[in-house]
Design a protein around this motif. Structure first.
Motif: not given
Length: 146
Positions: A94-95, A117-120, A101-108, A1-2
């Motif tokens: 991310v992997a 997203e497959s890595f969480g 940790f709670a990670i968000r990724v900003a990308t187009a 759990m992150a």
């Protein structure tokens, strides 16, 4: 759990530069394209300071190895080496850390979004990032006026 007490946003630097009109225009200015990168980093520093969210920015690079520049209590900036893309550096981060940790990724980049997203990680568009950055800038303006 992150651990959600420490949140990260990993920013695909060139993806955001090309998505934000004012940065895209700066970047198109040839020899002065570095100004777009500096403008993005300046806005992301403020965002980090105002929100407490740790910001990691990844750019494509040309060197012989991946470089990591850490500002004292500031942003963490990675430059991919000539043999890798920023996407591959983001995927590795991310992997390695999404389970912690709670990670968000900003990308187009949709393929990048699907992979992280497959890595969480949770993805956000450059427009969503812009909204959050502008909200932090507005909050700073209100604090200054108070």
């Amino acid at each position: 759990m992150a651990d959600t007490s420490l949140q990260f946003v990993i920013v695909d630097g060139h993806s955001v530069i090309h998505a934000w009109d004012e940065l895209r225009r700066m970047h198109a200015a040839g020899a002065r394209r570095y100004l777009a990168r500096e403008a993005l980093l300046k806005r992301l520093r403020l965002y980090q300071d105002m929100t407490g969210t740790r910001v990691v920015v990844v750019f494509d690079g040309v060197g012989t190895k991946v470089t990591d520049e850490r500002e004292a209590a500031g942003l963490q900036v990675f430059y991919a080496d000539a043999g890798r893309t920023a996407d591959s550096v983001i995927e590795r981060l991310v992997a390695k850390y999404a389970a912690t940790f709670a990670i968000r990724v900003a990308t187009a980049d949709q393929m990048e979004r699907d992979t992280v997203e497959s890595f969480g990680a949770v993805c956000m568009s450059p427009e969503e990032l812009r909204y959050e950055v502008e909200r932090a800038e507005t909050d700073l303006g209100h604090r200054i006026k108070s």
